[in-house]
Design an enzyme around this catalytic site. Structure first.
Site, PDB file in Angstrom:
ATOM      1  N   ASP A 223       0.854  -1.187   0.000  1.00 20.81           N
ATOM      2  CA  ASP A 223       0.000   0.000   0.000  1.00 20.81           C
ATOM      3  C   ASP A 223       0.900   1.251   0.000  1.00 20.81           C
ATOM      4  OD1 ASP A 223      -3.136   0.576   0.408  1.00 20.81           O
ATOM      5  OD2 ASP A 223      -2.020   2.076   1.528  1.00 20.81           O
ATOM      6  N   TYR A 372      -3.516  11.249   1.498  1.00 22.02           N
ATOM      7  CA  TYR A 372      -3.942  11.110   0.103  1.00 22.02           C
ATOM      8  C   TYR A 372      -3.939  12.460  -0.602  1.00 22.02           C
ATOM      9  CZ  TYR A 372      -5.297   6.258   0.780  1.00 22.02           C
ATOM     10  OH  TYR A 372      -5.274   4.904   1.011  1.00 22.02           O
ATOM     11  N   HIS A 428      -4.999  -7.670  -0.448  1.00 21.92           N
ATOM     12  CA  HIS A 428      -4.269  -6.416  -0.291  1.00 21.92           C
ATOM     13  C   HIS A 428      -3.514  -6.327   1.034  1.00 21.92           C
ATOM     14  CE1 HIS A 428      -3.325  -2.312  -1.321  1.00 21.92           C
ATOM     15  NE2 HIS A 428      -3.785  -1.889  -0.151  1.00 21.92           N
TER      16      HIS A 428
END
Length: 452
Positions: A223, A372, A428
């Site tokens: 990630d 982000y 993930h």
């Protein structure tokens, strides 16, 4: 004479082009200051301080009060997890959290490994540092930094740490592991200024490893940890001895476009395997429909993180639903069709809620979401996206990850790809879901490099 001059100019231009093309680009960054106010002029505090995770009656009473005040919303009939976290199952999770989950026991589990904090560029950076207990005489442990992502934490590596620091295989390499919390996540202080992205985090983590006395080390990431450790390799390729990642979103370009258009019909021309064909096609479904279903959170967090984050910071149930939904669908897309989201098929509720509690007790959900916005402030036109990685790299390709990246695409970014492992299972959150498989792949990758 004119022709000779023209030829000389042409040859010279060609040599310059070849030199420029083959010259290894290095990512550049200057020191930053992420603390409150102006930077101090008396130098940086190099102190390393022991840290322990703690809790209190007041903290738990506040949590329980907020859980008790939650207002349930009924899910639509036969909706499973296709509308998000199913409310019927959420109530079961919340009931367990409220009456059976023992946070004090989990705090003790978190503290089984040594925690520390140190101040770098104006903010406190938290990390777990585990040295092997029984190291054979005459041998030394191999330093390894492992970096998490969102909505994970340092805790996702707890299943891997003993496999790396105390391997059962007598031929296994013994590692000394450092697991930091990304600034703004968990127990690392959040930056107080705009602009803190993965390159800044990579720079901070290089400073951390130097402060711990490591001249060279290996790095692993998934990630955001993939991007941070990749940036670390781009910043100081002579210090990062090897890079291991399990996430690598493909970079758009002419070669990728051509391979997508023609790869199904001419797979050998683009080095596509049968596994690649299964994961990439049909294109409309795999590369458009699925991302649209799953990436709504990314747009919110890359644009207005503070708005949604404020609500999640006030509501533990809202926070749990927001985070745990990812541990359902990102582990296996088909889990959307299950009433319980398949949550406990791969994880225990204790482990899942421990990760949620790290976010809740540290109050870091807003700052973690801001990461982000900082990383997408220039869109996809970040300088590091154009710089290859020349550090030896290993890639673990898990079959149920958010997106699939064929080996040929990975090699476009990582020019010294030493290993590409199609993993038997996992999604993930592979480090937490399949710690044994991940540890084995890191072992094999590092063994290959150490032998060289």
């Amino acid at each position: 004479m004119f022709i000779e001059v023209l030829a000389a100019v042409g040859i010279g231009g060609l040599l310059i082009y070849l030199f420029q093309r083959n010259r290894k680009q290095v990512l550049k960054i200057e020191d930053g200051w992420w603390g409150v106010g102006a930077a101090f002029d008396d130098g940086e505090d190099l102190t390393i301080r022991p840290f322990k995770v703690t809790t209190s009656d007041e903290e738990l009473e506040d949590l329980y009060w907020r859980i008790d005040q939650t207002r349930s919303v009924p899910s639509l009939e036969d909706s499973q997890f296709n509308y998000g976290f199913n409310s019927t199952y959420l109530q079961k999770v919340v009931t367990y959290w409220r009456h059976d989950f023992d946070w004090r026991t989990q705090v003790d589990k978190l503290n089984q490994y040594p925690h520390f904090k140190t101040r770098i560029e104006g903010i406190d950076v938290h990390y777990v540092h585990v040295k092997p207990k029984n190291l054979a005489e005459g041998t030394s442990a191999i330093p390894l930094m492992m970096v998490h992502g969102w909505p994970g934490s340092f805790y996702e590596f707890y299943g891997m740490i003993p496999l790396l620091t105390e391997p059962s295989d007598p031929d296994g390499l013994v590692f000394e592991v450092v697991c930091p919390s990304i600034p703004g996540y968990g127990y690392s202080e959040a930056p107080h200024k705009k602009g803190f992205d993965t390159v800044c985090a990579a720079h901070v983590f290089h400073k951390l490893m130097k402060r711990l006395g490591f001249q060279q080390f290996y790095a692993h990431g998934g990630d955001w940890g993939w991007q941070i450790t990749t940036n670390m390799a781009q910043l100081e390729p002579k210090i990062v001895k090897g890079l291991h990642v399990n996430f690598c979103p493909p970079q758009a370009g002419l070669s990728m476009t051509l391979s997508l258009m023609l790869g199904r019909r001419f797979p050998t021309l683009f080095d596509f395997t049968e596994r690649d064909i299964q994961r990439l096609y049909p294109l409309m479904d795999k590369l458009l429909v699925e991302p649209v279903k799953e990436f709504g959170y990314l747009h919110i967090q890359a644009t207005k993180p503070d708005t949604v984050g404020r609500g999640l910071n006030d509501s533990p149930v809202g926070l749990a639903a927001y985070i745990l939904e990812k541990y359902s669908t990102w582990t296996d897309h088909d889990f959307r069709n299950l009433d319980d989201g398949g949550l406990t098929r791969k994880f225990s509720l204790d482990d899942l809620l421990t990760n949620v509690m790290i976010y809740w007790t540290s109050g870091c959900i807003v700052s973690s979401m801001r990461f982000y916005k900082e990383n997408f402030r220039q869109g996809l036109n970040q300088p590091h996206n154009k710089i290859p990685v020349y550090v030896p790299t290993g890639f673990a390709s898990f079959p149920n990850d958010l997106m699939h990246t064929p080996k040929v695409w990975v090699k476009q970014k990582y020019h010294q790809l030493q290993s590409y492992t199609p993993m038997a299972r996992g999604g993930h959150f592979a480090a937490m879901e399949e710690p044994q498989l991940m540890a084995e792949d890191i072992q094999n990758f590092v063994k290959t490099l150490e032998k060289k």
